[in-house]
Design a protein around this motif. Sequence first.
Motif: not given
Length: 162
Positions: A4, A8, A20-23, A129, A131, A136-139
């Motif tokens: 990742y 970035e 970015v969404v962390d999940h 969007s 990965h 564990t993230k979606t961008i």
Amino acid sequence: MDLYGLVEKKLNELKIPFQVVDHPPALTTEEADSFIEGIEGVRTKSMFLTNKNKTAYYLVIMDDQKRLDMDKIKEVTGEKRIKMASENSLMEKMNLPVGVVSVFGLLNNKEKDIQVYFDEEITKETRMSFHPNINTKTIFVNTSDIFKFLQSINFNYSIIDI
């Protein structure tokens, strides 16, 4: 640097804005979609394909709700047989495990031997969007910036009607 972190770093270097969404880990597109509900941007799925002899590789990016027409892909690529690439091929070509395939895996393809195809339908959307090489993230990135990213890492792409 982790997978990742490479994404970035490259986006920041290119001054490409992203969200970015962390999940929790998402193993399916349905699972990933549940974590990013309500955020603008087409949800993509990226499929890593190969021909029968594993001499050509393809990354096909399309709306995650759409079904891939393998006959159309064979027609576009000129291949008689095409299939999902193996876990080993994915690791060898993009240094990625199953479940996180995306356009960002091309950062790890030193040979530049993967042909990239986008379904025309999603290129009309403002944002996409993915990965970012981790589940564990979606961008979310503007569609025009995805193409800028590809050009910066010397990958051509084709827009096709799947």
